[in-house]
Structure formats: structure tokens, C-alpha cells
Design an enzyme around this catalytic site. Structure first.
Site, PDB file in Angstrom:
ATOM      1  N   LYS A  43      11.596  41.548 -22.841  1.00  0.00           N
ATOM      2  CA  LYS A  43      12.815  41.033 -23.447  1.00  0.00           C
ATOM      3  C   LYS A  43      12.714  40.959 -24.967  1.00  0.00           C
ATOM      4  O   LYS A  43      11.683  40.572 -25.507  1.00  0.00           O
ATOM      5  CB  LYS A  43      13.086  39.630 -22.886  1.00  0.00           C
ATOM      6  CG  LYS A  43      13.265  39.649 -21.375  1.00  0.00           C
ATOM      7  CD  LYS A  43      13.049  38.265 -20.767  1.00  0.00           C
ATOM      8  CE  LYS A  43      13.099  38.364 -19.257  1.00  0.00           C
ATOM      9  NZ  LYS A  43      12.660  37.119 -18.604  1.00  0.00           N
ATOM     10  N   ARG A  53       7.880  28.540 -14.128  1.00  0.00           N
ATOM     11  CA  ARG A  53       7.475  27.889 -15.378  1.00  0.00           C
ATOM     12  C   ARG A  53       8.690  27.817 -16.307  1.00  0.00           C
ATOM     13  O   ARG A  53       9.757  28.326 -15.975  1.00  0.00           O
ATOM     14  CB  ARG A  53       6.395  28.732 -16.045  1.00  0.00           C
ATOM     15  CG  ARG A  53       6.878  30.172 -16.232  1.00  0.00           C
ATOM     16  CD  ARG A  53       5.938  30.999 -17.068  1.00  0.00           C
ATOM     17  NE  ARG A  53       6.165  32.411 -16.904  1.00  0.00           N
ATOM     18  CZ  ARG A  53       7.077  33.138 -17.536  1.00  0.00           C
ATOM     19  NH1 ARG A  53       7.914  32.564 -18.389  1.00  0.00           N
ATOM     20  NH2 ARG A  53       7.191  34.432 -17.307  1.00  0.00           N
ATOM     21  N   GLU A  83      12.137  38.674  -9.246  1.00  0.00           N
ATOM     22  CA  GLU A  83      10.979  37.781  -9.142  1.00  0.00           C
ATOM     23  C   GLU A  83      11.414  36.371  -9.528  1.00  0.00           C
ATOM     24  O   GLU A  83      12.499  36.173 -10.073  1.00  0.00           O
ATOM     25  CB  GLU A  83       9.853  38.232 -10.083  1.00  0.00           C
ATOM     26  CG  GLU A  83      10.206  38.167 -11.554  1.00  0.00           C
ATOM     27  CD  GLU A  83       8.986  38.217 -12.470  1.00  0.00           C
ATOM     28  OE1 GLU A  83       7.857  38.025 -11.987  1.00  0.00           O
ATOM     29  OE2 GLU A  83       9.172  38.430 -13.679  1.00  0.00           O
ATOM     30  N   ASN A 110      10.035  33.162 -11.794  1.00  0.00           N
ATOM     31  CA  ASN A 110       9.041  32.672 -12.747  1.00  0.00           C
ATOM     32  C   ASN A 110       8.945  31.163 -12.594  1.00  0.00           C
ATOM     33  O   ASN A 110       9.928  30.446 -12.785  1.00  0.00           O
ATOM     34  CB  ASN A 110       9.415  33.062 -14.175  1.00  0.00           C
ATOM     35  CG  ASN A 110       9.268  34.553 -14.400  1.00  0.00           C
ATOM     36  OD1 ASN A 110       8.428  35.209 -13.790  1.00  0.00           O
ATOM     37  ND2 ASN A 110      10.097  35.124 -15.258  1.00  0.00           N
ATOM     38  N   ARG A 140      13.735  37.317 -30.578  1.00  0.00           N
ATOM     39  CA  ARG A 140      12.288  37.091 -30.673  1.00  0.00           C
ATOM     40  C   ARG A 140      11.773  37.805 -31.917  1.00  0.00           C
ATOM     41  O   ARG A 140      11.621  39.026 -31.925  1.00  0.00           O
ATOM     42  CB  ARG A 140      11.580  37.618 -29.424  1.00  0.00           C
ATOM     43  CG  ARG A 140      12.036  36.945 -28.127  1.00  0.00           C
ATOM     44  CD  ARG A 140      11.182  37.409 -26.952  1.00  0.00           C
ATOM     45  NE  ARG A 140      11.672  36.859 -25.688  1.00  0.00           N
ATOM     46  CZ  ARG A 140      10.977  36.863 -24.559  1.00  0.00           C
ATOM     47  NH1 ARG A 140       9.763  37.400 -24.538  1.00  0.00           N
ATOM     48  NH2 ARG A 140      11.479  36.363 -23.442  1.00  0.00           N
ATOM     49  N   LYS A 165       4.337  39.484  -6.314  1.00  0.00           N
ATOM     50  CA  LYS A 165       5.681  40.049  -6.222  1.00  0.00           C
ATOM     51  C   LYS A 165       6.061  40.470  -4.803  1.00  0.00           C
ATOM     52  O   LYS A 165       7.232  40.377  -4.429  1.00  0.00           O
ATOM     53  CB  LYS A 165       5.831  41.215  -7.190  1.00  0.00           C
ATOM     54  CG  LYS A 165       5.966  40.757  -8.651  1.00  0.00           C
ATOM     55  CD  LYS A 165       6.271  41.935  -9.557  1.00  0.00           C
ATOM     56  CE  LYS A 165       5.961  41.643 -10.992  1.00  0.00           C
ATOM     57  NZ  LYS A 165       6.958  40.792 -11.656  1.00  0.00           N
ATOM     58  N   VAL A 198      10.434  31.692 -21.870  1.00  0.00           N
ATOM     59  CA  VAL A 198      10.498  31.870 -23.330  1.00  0.00           C
ATOM     60  C   VAL A 198      11.926  31.586 -23.832  1.00  0.00           C
ATOM     61  O   VAL A 198      12.124  30.885 -24.833  1.00  0.00           O
ATOM     62  CB  VAL A 198      10.072  33.307 -23.731  1.00  0.00           C
ATOM     63  CG1 VAL A 198      10.255  33.533 -25.227  1.00  0.00           C
ATOM     64  CG2 VAL A 198       8.638  33.587 -23.314  1.00  0.00           C
ATOM     65  N   GLU A 254       9.557  50.193  -5.257  1.00  0.00           N
ATOM     66  CA  GLU A 254      10.924  49.754  -4.994  1.00  0.00           C
ATOM     67  C   GLU A 254      11.916  50.697  -5.648  1.00  0.00           C
ATOM     68  O   GLU A 254      11.558  51.477  -6.534  1.00  0.00           O
ATOM     69  CB  GLU A 254      11.149  48.285  -5.401  1.00  0.00           C
ATOM     70  CG  GLU A 254      11.036  47.996  -6.871  1.00  0.00           C
ATOM     71  CD  GLU A 254      11.236  46.517  -7.232  1.00  0.00           C
ATOM     72  OE1 GLU A 254      11.011  45.619  -6.412  1.00  0.00           O
ATOM     73  OE2 GLU A 254      11.627  46.278  -8.389  1.00  0.00           O
TER      74      GLU A 254
END
Ligand code: ADP
Ligand code: ADP
Ligand code: MG
Length: 447
Positions: free
Chosen positions: A236, A291, A287, A289, A337, A115, A294, A199
Site C-alpha cells: 500500500k 493487529r 486475509e 490482519n 506513506r 493464509k 498502518v 488462487e
């Protein structure tokens, strides 16, 4: 690419298999003893046992997974999300074997996995980042000094963190002093590094992220945003697109900044730039991700695109199928989810699912991991399914979702469906008026 190994499990493994089938690509699944009856194992063309249920003995066993990939002569490995998806050394080993890693380069994964490094990289590229440390803090005194310069509240965060773990909000110096050691040791235990940084904590914030895609020819596009502000403990719970909060002007600006961020690291394949947005629509890089995310299905619903297919095309060194002007956006989408968890304590509720049925007429897209009769294992993330809805208006999506959860029958385990029913009738949610503190403030998570 004719054969792909999927180094993952559950709903995402099944999701990847679906696209491979549509593309005429054979699939190789790998599974632990806990998963041998799972839908992704039965649906794959080939399936191999990789060990006992604990992840270190199965899904994180890179050597065995690579051996199977070589023996089966696969052309590519799709890592899904979690597990090995952001493991640069695995991506490197895959590449060394002459197999395509379906994701960005190992160098990019490494750069964005930390990060602090990713913050500084983005700052240099002119991307606004949350005010905070330029490097890891090494002593408590340094942390306190930085925090007083930035101004409380601050977020103390693990550089290697992920999945909402390893960060704590500190209201004042006393809180920072209290959390410092425990955050460091937690970071060490979870992520193998005790490096932390400080931060600014953004109050009344929204989490809005932009899906990006890059190819090997320098093309970078965005696929619009996802609002993931409905969270519990920085994780999330519900995601939607378009965001009900930002003005069009702010959104356009965000897309451009996201592309700028991706260009700065010559990004290839699917990636997500996460931003934290304050009350005045100022947004800051959180950040990246590196990839598939989800919540990628809601982007698929409004763009009509198959993101896994795009990932495979890019890995095959083809050009992105569409340029920016050709990527449209239509309608509204939300993802819920569905977890095997106690709706009161929020503790995981693993066990055998006796019945799992929903109204077949519901306009739901179910990205399922489990089916009726299968067992939710205590060894892994207890997500049962992602329930995804699409509609021409936001209200239409909400109505379909509410009806779906009212008609859903799932027995044998406890789930968070009762929470969704409450949220779907709560005024602020209906008005799109929520921040990352929404669930806690509404006390919807304590009942
Ligand atoms: P998303 O936006 O895709 O949900 P998350 O950061 O929540 O992104 O992570 C997705 C998945 O990966 C979750 O299952 C999460 O638990 C897991 N995960 C993410 N980072 C890590 C990590 N560093 N270590 C272990 N699991 C992780
Ligand atoms: P992870 O890698 O665990 O996903 P992120 O940095 O993406 O970590 O943060 C996860 C969530 O934590 C965000 O979506 C947001 O709700 C909260 N968060 C993180 N940093 C801040 C911050 N500086 N101010 C306020 N909330 C934050
Ligand atoms: Mg994140």
C-alpha cells in the site's frame, strides 16, 4: 492498566505513546542502538536498550522484551504492527506472565496467520473467498493442475506471507513453472515455511478492507472501509476512506460479511478483514490482519474515534465504548506513506534527515517516526511519516494534500513526495478511477 510496554519503534510507537499519555498510562519504550535518539524513545516515560540494530538482535528478542516487561511490572504490551504483532507464541508467553497482550488471543493470531487456514475457516463461515486451493500445494504438477481448473491468470502465494512479499502473478502455465521453485524458497527464507497455494488472480481489482473491533462480551462492530488500491508491488502507498468505487449497497454488504468473518473466530480487539473486489463489485476475502493496521488513522479521522484507546479498553476487559448504531462516519480522509526512497529507482534512501519542515497551517495530521536531525536507519522499514488529511469533500482532501507536498521541505535524503505530487494531479486518481494496477499502468512508478 497503569503501565504499558511498547514492543515496536518509529511512528507507531510514538502514536501509541500519545494515546497512553491521554489516558494517564505510563509507557516503557525499548530501542536498538540505531534508535536511541528517536522521538519515541525520548517521549516515553521509560526507555531501555534491547540490543544491536538488526531486528533479530533487538525488536524480535522476545526473551529480553519479556524480561523488561516483568522487571518494570507493566500491565500490558502493545506490539504495534509488523515485528511481534502477529507472533502467536509471543502473545502466549505474554499472557502466561499475567501481562495483557494488547491484541486478539494467541489462538486467533495463529488461525489467521496462515493464509490457507484462514481461507478455509472463512469459507466454512459462509464468507466468499477467492477461488483457489483448499490446502497447500505440494508439487508443481498439483499446482499446474489446480491452476488450469481455476483458470489463468493465477496468484501463487506463500501461506505465511505478509507485507506484499511472497506472491507472484502467473499469466499461464509456463510462468507458473518458472516461478514455482523460487516462490517456495523465497517463502522459506522470509516466513520460515515454504508452503504455497494457488488462487485466482482478480484482474482490475480494488483492495477494500473493513476495520472491525470485538470485545470479551461477544460484541462485534465495524468501523467502515478503507480503499488501499494505490499499491506498488502489492504494497500500500496511499489509502482513503470512504472508497470512491463501491456503491452503498455493496459497502453495506461488505460490512456485514466482515462482521460475520470476525464473529466466526470470536474476534477480540482491533482487526482488519481485507477483501479483493472485482469490476462488478463482487468481493472476496483475502486475509485478516490481527493487529492495528498502518492505515488506521484514516478511520480515526472519519469516525472521530481513537483506535489505540479502544484497543486498550478491550484489553482491560471493558465493553466496546460504542455499539454499531452509535458509530457514525463523517467526511473524507487520505493517508500518504512518506518514505525515504529514491523516487526514480524506489530503492530505500536511508541517511540523516537535515531539514524536515512543512507548512504549520496545513490541516495535516503527521504521524511521524523521524524528525529533522534524525537518521533513517537501513535496518528497518524506511517510512518517515504518515501524512493524513481530512476534509468535507474528496476534492478538499486532495487540494490540502497537494499543497502540503508542494510546500514540504525535506533534505538530506530522497523521498517519494514527488510521486505523490504527480498522483494528486493525475486525472484518473482525481476521479477515483484506479485499481491495484494503477501505479504500474500509469508508469508513475518507473519514472
Ligand atoms: P498494512 O495493511 O498494515 O500495511 P502490511 O501487510 O503491509 O499491512 O504489513 C504492515 C507492516 O508489517 C509492514 O511494515 C510490513 O512490512 C510488515 N509485515 C507484515 N507481515 C510481515 C511478515 N510476515 N514478516 C515481516 N514483516 C511483515
Ligand atoms: P499480504 O499479506 O502480503 O498483505 P494479501 O493477500 O493481503 O497479502 O495481498 C496483498 C495485495 O496483493 C492485495 O492488496 C492485492 O493488491 C494483491 N493480491 C493478492 N491476492 C490477489 C489476487 N488473488 N488477485 C489479485 N490481486 C491480489
Ligand atoms: Mg494484506
Amino acid at each position: 492498566m497503569k503501565k504499558i510496554l511498547i514492543a515496536n519503534r518509529g511512528e507507531i510507537a510514538l502514536r501509541i505513546i500519545k494515546t497512553c499519555k491521554n489516558m494517564g498510562i505510563e509507557t516503557v519504550a525499548v530501542y536498538s542502538d540505531a534508535d536511541k535518539e528517536m522521538p519515541f524513545v525520548t517521549e516515553a516515560d521509560f526507555a531501555f536498550r534491547i540490543g544491536e540494530p538488526p531486528v533479530n538482535k533487538s525488536y524480535l528478542n522476545t526473551e529480553l522484551i519479556l524480561d523488561i516487561a516483568k522487571r518494570e511490572q507493566v500491565d500490558g504490551i502493545h506490539p504495534g504492527y509488523g515485528f511481534l504483532s502477529e507472533n502467536a507464541s509471543f502473545a502466549r508467553k505474554v499472557k502466561e506472565e499475567g501481562i495483557q497482550f494488547i491484541g486478539p488471543s494467541p489462538e486467533t493470531i495463529e488461525l489467521m496467520g496462515d493464509k490457507i487456514v484462514s481461507r478455509t475457516t472463512m469459507q466454512k463461515a459462509g464468507v466468499p473467498v477467492v477461488p483457489g486451493s483448499e490446502a497447500g500445494v505440494t508439487t508443481l504438477e498439483e499446482a499446474c493442475q489446480l491452476a488450469s481448473t481455476i483458470g489463468y491468470p493465477v496468484m501463487l502465494k506463500a501461506s505465511g506471507g505478509g507485507g506484499g512479499i511472497g506472491m507472484v502473478r502467473c499469466e499461464n502455465e509456463q510462468a507458473l513453472v518458472k516461478s514455482y521453485d523460487s516462490t517456495k524458497s523465497r517463502a522459506k527464507a522470509y516466513f520460515g515455511s515454504d508452503e504455497v497455494f494457488v488462487e485466482k488472480y482478480i484482474d482490475n481489482a480494488r483492495h477494500v478492507e473493513v476495520q472491525v473491533f470485538g470485545d470479551n462480551f461477544g460484541n462485534i462492530v465495524h468501523l467502515y472501509e478503507r480503499d488501499c488500491s494505490v499499491q506498488r508491488r502489492n504494497q500500500k502507498v496511499i489509502e482513503e476512506t470512504p472508497t470512491p468505487f463501491l456503491s452503498n449497497e455493496a459497502k453495506e454488504k461488505m460490512y456485514e460479511v466482515a462482521k460475520q468473518a470476525a464473529k466466526a473466530v470470536s474476534y477480540k480487539n482491533a482487526g482488519t478483514i481485507e477483501f479483493i473486489v472485482d469490476e462488478d463489485e463482487n468481493f472476496y476475502f483475502l486475509e485478516m490482519n490481527t493487529r492495528l493496521q498502518v492505515e488506521h488513522p484514516i478511520t480515526e479521522m472519519i469516525t472521530g474515534l481513537d483506535l489505540v484507546k479502544w484497543q486498550i479498553l478491550v484489553a482491560r476487559e471493558e465493553k466496546l465504548p460504542l455499539m454499531q448504531e452509535e458509530i457514525g462516519q463523517n467526511g473524507f480522509s487520505m493517508e500518504f506513506r512518506l518514505y525515504a526512497e529514491d523516487p526514480v529507482t524506489f530503492l530505500p534512501s536511508p541517511g540523516k534527515i537535515d531539514t524536515f519542515v512543512w507548512n504549520e497551517d496545513s490541516p495535516v495530521r503527521m504521524d511521524i517516526g523521524y524528525i529533522g536531525g534524525s537518521t533513517v536507519s537501513p535496518f528497518y522499514d524506511p517510512m518517515i511519516s504518515k501524512c493524513i488529511f481530512f476534509g468535507n469533500t474528496r476534492m478538499e482532501v486532495i487540494q490540502s494534500a497537494l499543497r502540503f507536498f508542494e510546500e514540504l521541505t525535506i533534505t538530506g535524503i530522497k523521498t517519494n513526495a514527488p510521486l505523490f505530487k504527480e498522483i494528486l494531479q493525475e486525472e484518473d486518481f482525481l476521479n477515483g478511477n484506479y485499481t491495484t494496477a494503477y501505479l504500474a499502468e500509469k508508469k508513475l512508478v518507473k519514472k
